[in-house]
Design a protein around this motif. Structure first.
Motif, short mmCIF file in Angstrom:
data_model
loop_
_atom_site.label_atom_id
_atom_site.label_comp_id
_atom_site.label_asym_id
_atom_site.label_seq_id
_atom_site.Cartn_x
_atom_site.Cartn_y
_atom_site.Cartn_z
N LEU A 53 44.65 41.72 44.96
CA LEU A 53 43.81 40.54 45.20
C LEU A 53 42.40 40.97 45.59
CD1 LEU A 53 46.25 38.19 47.15
CD2 LEU A 53 45.34 37.83 44.86
N LEU A 54 42.27 42.03 46.35
CA LEU A 54 40.95 42.54 46.73
C LEU A 54 40.20 43.03 45.49
CD1 LEU A 54 41.82 44.50 50.00
CD2 LEU A 54 40.35 42.48 49.83
N ALA A 91 50.19 45.38 35.92
CA ALA A 91 49.97 44.50 34.77
C ALA A 91 48.84 43.51 35.06
CB ALA A 91 51.26 43.74 34.43
N CYS A 92 48.79 43.06 36.31
CA CYS A 92 47.72 42.14 36.72
C CYS A 92 46.36 42.82 36.56
CB CYS A 92 47.94 41.73 38.17
SG CYS A 92 46.68 40.59 38.78
N TYR A 93 46.29 44.09 36.93
CA TYR A 93 45.02 44.82 36.74
C TYR A 93 44.67 44.92 35.26
CZ TYR A 93 41.58 48.47 36.40
OH TYR A 93 40.43 49.17 36.08
N ILE A 95 44.58 33.64 39.73
CA ILE A 95 44.48 34.65 38.67
C ILE A 95 45.67 35.61 38.74
CG2 ILE A 95 43.16 36.67 37.88
CD1 ILE A 95 40.62 35.12 38.65
N TYR A 96 46.02 36.01 39.97
CA TYR A 96 47.17 36.91 40.14
C TYR A 96 48.45 36.25 39.63
CZ TYR A 96 50.19 40.46 42.20
OH TYR A 96 51.10 41.47 42.37
N LEU A 97 48.66 34.99 40.03
CA LEU A 97 49.88 34.28 39.60
C LEU A 97 49.89 34.07 38.10
CD1 LEU A 97 50.20 31.60 42.44
CD2 LEU A 97 51.57 33.68 42.12
N PHE A 98 48.73 33.81 37.51
CA PHE A 98 48.65 33.66 36.06
C PHE A 98 49.07 34.95 35.35
CE2 PHE A 98 46.14 34.35 32.19
CZ PHE A 98 46.53 33.25 31.42
N CYS A 99 48.54 36.07 35.83
CA CYS A 99 48.90 37.37 35.24
C CYS A 99 50.38 37.68 35.45
CB CYS A 99 48.04 38.49 35.86
SG CYS A 99 46.28 38.35 35.52
N PHE A 100 50.90 37.31 36.63
CA PHE A 100 52.32 37.50 36.92
C PHE A 100 53.19 36.74 35.92
CE2 PHE A 100 56.08 35.64 39.01
CZ PHE A 100 56.80 36.79 39.29
N ILE A 101 52.84 35.48 35.68
CA ILE A 101 53.62 34.64 34.76
C ILE A 101 53.57 35.22 33.34
CG2 ILE A 101 53.72 32.37 33.64
CD1 ILE A 101 52.73 31.22 36.35
N LEU A 156 39.44 32.77 47.51
CA LEU A 156 40.82 33.20 47.74
C LEU A 156 41.78 32.44 46.84
CD1 LEU A 156 40.78 33.50 51.64
CD2 LEU A 156 40.82 35.37 49.99
N LEU A 157 41.59 31.13 46.72
CA LEU A 157 42.47 30.31 45.89
C LEU A 157 42.40 30.73 44.42
CD1 LEU A 157 42.01 26.74 47.41
CD2 LEU A 157 44.08 28.16 47.46
#
Length: 320
Positions: free
Chosen positions: A17-18, A263-265, A298-304, A292-293
């Motif tokens: 996230l950072l 994968a998110c990266y 973005i992280y959750l999108f990449c996760f999905i 932050l939101l």
């Protein structure tokens, strides 16, 4: 099968996230512009938050070094497939949205996707040689290991003073080795004090930014702060990881989210990814809650996206 410590996995998520914050806030507020980043009129909150984002990569690499990467051929192939697949797909979708982007030469270059993601190909290099590196480091005496760490610090501080770029294998290799040293030789000495050193370490890292902003000399100080060779980042990494390791708990959801951090990266750091999220990070006003939101989104999108790839077994014939 041993369950991963979820406090460390949560720290892995935070580190990613950072990284997202550093990349997308930099674009949203043009903080990658040398003129703005070193402008004495830039708001303090922007400078502090942007600098804090710089710690993401070191923390992520420190986690790998602290526990020691274990080379797995299947995992290596899977990472490579992810990188090439996401690079080609993102470029192709970008061309559908904006047909004028299509260029055969660029498409061919996208087949060699890792070359555009400095952290990924540097990480892969260390991953390939992780087993012999670990065997060598584990066999060193405290005296020899300390000498190697001091030598690495000598080189890195010299590069830091010269404001050299740290987007290379050496910087990640330094984090990895110092993390192994922390686990093998520092942990038992400072583990009971580490949690009390986290906040002071972060304050010490950000203090030069405040001083530079307060005395209108941020243009002289900021270039030294936002460097991976900054030795104060090491204090943050050491105290955070030891503290997280001390607080042991297990949560399946946290571990699942953390499993797609790399994968998110690969997805979000791709040069074509901003075409899909650009409306969300060009903010009219600076808002940390919104930052932050959006970063979590973005992280959750990449996760999905990566979960869908795994479920469909898209170019993923090798089981992990």
């Amino acid at each position: 099968m041993e369950k991963r410590n979820s406090s460390i996995e949560l720290l892995r998520i935070i580190s990613m996230l950072l990284i997202i914050i550093f990349h997308f806030c930099g674009r949203a507020y043009n903080l990658f512009s040398p003129e703005l980043l070193t402008n004495n009129n830039t708001e303090l909150s922007k400078l502090l938050f942007h600098s804090l984002g710089q710690t993401g990569v070191p923390i992520f690499m420190f986690i790998s070094g602290f526990y020691g990467i274990k080379f797995k051929y299947n995992r290596l192939i899977d990472m490579f497939i992810q990188c090439v697949l996401y690079t080609i797909v993102l470029y192709s979708l970008s061309c559908l949205i904006r047909p004028g982007l299509w260029n055969t030469r660029i498409f061919i270059l996208n087949i060699f996707g890792p070359s555009t993601l400095w952290f990924f190909y540097c990480y892969v290099v260390i991953y390939i040689f992780a087993d012999p590196i670990n065997d060598y480091l584990n066999g060193l005496s405290f005296k020899k290991f300390t000498a190697i760490v001091l030598l690495l610090l000598y080189f890195s501080i010299g590069l830091w003073l010269m404001k050299s770029s740290a987007l290379n294998v050496f910087s990640l290799f330094e984090f990895y080795i110092i993390a192994r040293y922390t686990k093998l030789h520092l942990y038992t000495k400072i583990n009971q004090y580490a949690v009390w050193m986290v906040i002071p370490s972060i304050v010490l890292f950000l203090l030069p930014v405040f001083i530079g902003w307060h005395f209108n000399c941020i243009d002289k100080i900021q270039p030294y702060v936002n460097k991976y060779y900054n030795p104060f980042i090491l204090l943050i990494c050491i105290t955070l990881i030891i503290s997280a390791n001390e607080y042991d708990f297990y949560n399946k959801c946290v571990n699942k989210l953390a499993s797609t951090a790399l994968a998110c990266y690969i997805i979000h750091a791709n040069s074509n990814f901003p075409n899909f999220v650009q409306p969300f990070f060009h903010f009219k006003e600076y808002s940390i809650p919104r930052i932050l939101l959006v970063s979590i989104g973005i992280y959750l999108f990449c996760f999905i996206i990566d979960m869908i790839r795994q479920k469909m077994h898209i170019l993923n014939p090798i089981k992990k």
